[in-house]
Write a protein that holds these residues in place. Sequence first.
Motif, PDB file in Angstrom:
ATOM      1  N   CYS A 129       0.971  -1.239  -0.019  1.00 60.92           N
ATOM      2  CA  CYS A 129       0.066   0.061   0.043  1.00 60.92           C
ATOM      3  C   CYS A 129       0.668   1.203  -0.143  1.00 60.92           C
ATOM      4  O   CYS A 129       0.425   2.287  -0.641  1.00 60.92           O
ATOM      5  CB  CYS A 129      -0.985   0.084   1.071  1.00 60.92           C
ATOM      6  SG  CYS A 129      -1.826  -1.412   1.605  1.00 60.92           S
ATOM      7  N   LYS A 142      -6.081  10.390  -1.541  1.00 62.01           N
ATOM      8  CA  LYS A 142      -7.251   9.490  -0.921  1.00 62.01           C
ATOM      9  C   LYS A 142      -6.897   8.741   0.549  1.00 62.01           C
ATOM     10  O   LYS A 142      -7.683   9.006   1.459  1.00 62.01           O
ATOM     11  CB  LYS A 142      -7.770   8.231  -1.579  1.00 62.01           C
ATOM     12  CG  LYS A 142      -8.391   8.518  -3.041  1.00 62.01           C
ATOM     13  CD  LYS A 142      -9.930   8.752  -2.518  1.00 62.01           C
ATOM     14  CE  LYS A 142     -10.648   9.132  -4.059  1.00 62.01           C
ATOM     15  NZ  LYS A 142     -11.851   9.270  -3.644  1.00 62.01           N
ATOM     16  N   PHE A 155      -0.909   6.433   4.824  1.00 55.32           N
ATOM     17  CA  PHE A 155      -0.755   5.743   5.861  1.00 55.32           C
ATOM     18  C   PHE A 155       0.092   6.346   7.090  1.00 55.32           C
ATOM     19  O   PHE A 155      -0.283   6.227   8.186  1.00 55.32           O
ATOM     20  CB  PHE A 155      -0.113   4.327   5.662  1.00 55.32           C
ATOM     21  CG  PHE A 155      -1.286   3.617   5.370  1.00 55.32           C
ATOM     22  CD1 PHE A 155      -2.170   2.861   6.130  1.00 55.32           C
ATOM     23  CD2 PHE A 155      -1.295   3.313   4.072  1.00 55.32           C
ATOM     24  CE1 PHE A 155      -3.175   1.829   5.925  1.00 55.32           C
ATOM     25  CE2 PHE A 155      -2.423   2.150   3.483  1.00 55.32           C
ATOM     26  CZ  PHE A 155      -3.303   1.402   4.411  1.00 55.32           C
ATOM     27  N   LEU A 173      -1.925  -9.264  -2.269  1.00 57.49           N
ATOM     28  CA  LEU A 173      -2.090  -9.733  -0.870  1.00 57.49           C
ATOM     29  C   LEU A 173      -2.608 -11.148  -1.146  1.00 57.49           C
ATOM     30  O   LEU A 173      -3.385 -11.422  -1.558  1.00 57.49           O
ATOM     31  CB  LEU A 173      -3.103  -8.932  -0.398  1.00 57.49           C
ATOM     32  CG  LEU A 173      -2.761  -7.419  -0.047  1.00 57.49           C
ATOM     33  CD1 LEU A 173      -4.114  -6.917   0.544  1.00 57.49           C
ATOM     34  CD2 LEU A 173      -2.003  -6.973   1.055  1.00 57.49           C
TER      35      LEU A 173
HETATM   36  C1  HEC Z   1      -0.595   1.448  -7.521  1.00 60.61           C
HETATM   37  C2  HEC Z   1      -1.057   2.443  -6.519  1.00 60.61           C
HETATM   38  C3  HEC Z   1      -1.550   2.062  -5.403  1.00 60.61           C
HETATM   39  C4  HEC Z   1      -1.514   0.945  -4.498  1.00 60.61           C
HETATM   40  C5  HEC Z   1      -0.423   0.057  -4.306  1.00 60.61           C
HETATM   41  C6  HEC Z   1      -2.708   0.968  -3.418  1.00 60.61           C
HETATM   42  N1  HEC Z   1      -3.646   1.899  -3.991  1.00 60.61           N
HETATM   43 FE1  HEC Z   1      -5.298   2.357  -2.978  1.00 60.61          FE
HETATM   44  N2  HEC Z   1      -5.617   3.910  -4.545  1.00 60.61           N
HETATM   45  C7  HEC Z   1      -4.865   4.114  -5.312  1.00 60.61           C
HETATM   46  C8  HEC Z   1      -5.546   5.207  -5.979  1.00 60.61           C
HETATM   47  C9  HEC Z   1      -4.957   5.863  -7.239  1.00 60.61           C
HETATM   48  C10 HEC Z   1      -6.848   5.556  -5.557  1.00 60.61           C
HETATM   49  C11 HEC Z   1      -7.948   6.675  -5.664  1.00 60.61           C
HETATM   50  C12 HEC Z   1      -8.774   5.725  -6.689  1.00 60.61           C
HETATM   51  C13 HEC Z   1      -9.975   6.399  -7.380  1.00 60.61           C
HETATM   52  O1  HEC Z   1     -10.158   7.784  -6.791  1.00 60.61           O
HETATM   53  O2  HEC Z   1     -10.744   6.104  -8.201  1.00 60.61           O
HETATM   54  C14 HEC Z   1      -6.624   4.809  -4.251  1.00 60.61           C
HETATM   55  C15 HEC Z   1      -7.856   4.602  -3.355  1.00 60.61           C
HETATM   56  C16 HEC Z   1      -7.868   4.019  -2.085  1.00 60.61           C
HETATM   57  C17 HEC Z   1      -8.798   4.246  -1.276  1.00 60.61           C
HETATM   58  C18 HEC Z   1      -9.718   5.275  -0.975  1.00 60.61           C
HETATM   59  C19 HEC Z   1     -11.183   4.472  -1.736  1.00 60.61           C
HETATM   60  C20 HEC Z   1     -12.243   5.336  -1.718  1.00 60.61           C
HETATM   61  O3  HEC Z   1     -13.469   4.572  -1.901  1.00 60.61           O
HETATM   62  O4  HEC Z   1     -12.264   6.362  -1.662  1.00 60.61           O
HETATM   63  C21 HEC Z   1      -8.245   3.332  -0.055  1.00 60.61           C
HETATM   64  C22 HEC Z   1      -9.089   3.102   1.290  1.00 60.61           C
HETATM   65  C23 HEC Z   1      -7.251   2.494  -0.571  1.00 60.61           C
HETATM   66  N3  HEC Z   1      -6.939   3.044  -1.695  1.00 60.61           N
HETATM   67  C24 HEC Z   1      -6.659   1.689   0.171  1.00 60.61           C
HETATM   68  C25 HEC Z   1      -5.434   1.011  -0.228  1.00 60.61           C
HETATM   69  C26 HEC Z   1      -4.969   0.044   0.497  1.00 60.61           C
HETATM   70  C27 HEC Z   1      -5.259  -0.664   1.748  1.00 60.61           C
HETATM   71  C28 HEC Z   1      -3.929  -0.503  -0.158  1.00 60.61           C
HETATM   72  C29 HEC Z   1      -2.720  -1.841  -0.012  1.00 60.61           C
HETATM   73  C30 HEC Z   1      -3.302  -3.031   0.373  1.00 60.61           C
HETATM   74  C31 HEC Z   1      -3.791   0.332  -1.341  1.00 60.61           C
HETATM   75  N4  HEC Z   1      -4.591   1.157  -1.640  1.00 60.61           N
HETATM   76  C32 HEC Z   1      -2.988   0.190  -2.468  1.00 60.61           C
HETATM   77  C33 HEC Z   1      -3.687   3.645  -5.554  1.00 60.61           C
HETATM   78  C34 HEC Z   1      -3.095   2.634  -5.012  1.00 60.61           C
END
Ligand code: HEC
Length: 136
Positions: A53, A69, A72, A113
Amino acid sequence: MKKISIFMLTLVLGFMFVNFTIENNKVPQEEVKTEAVTYHVPDDVQQIIDKSCVGCHNSDSKNIKGKGKLQFDELADLKLHKQVGKLADIAEVVNEGDMPPSKFLKSNPDRELTYDEKVKLANWAAEMAEKLAPSE
Ligand code: HEC
């Protein structure tokens, strides 16, 4: 797998509903909260977050959308109700298998994961949200 996802989601929504209801009924704080709980990440959960993440969800991330968004390393500094909201979001996206994004996993399969990691991360987030939620 799907059944567990639905179960976890129901659990999270259940927690949120109960906490919301309790807040609305203005139950005195002592009755809701018996011990002081602060945001805490156990080592095994932190390892999962580091692996899958933080590349996108840390204050120094180059992924602007992901960083916007969720960060951590800044989570503990948010207002309590925001911490609870983010934790509930984390539990939800992990349970749904929405994060890490599938496009990213195609080029980084080592970041996917495992089932155990999903359960551990989602349970931690849901439990932390539930413990932090009442009466603040
Ligand atoms: C490659 C990049 C990337 C990784 C790795 C990633 N994320 Fe994200 N995440 C994003 C992006 C880009 C968004 C925004 C998506 C959107 O707005 O459509 C997001 C959005 C989110 C959100 C907000 C969702 C919402 O409904 O607003 C959460 C919570 C989140 N991620 C948790 C995690 C967690 C927990 C992990 C690890 C298990 C993780 N992400 C791994 C790129 C990533």
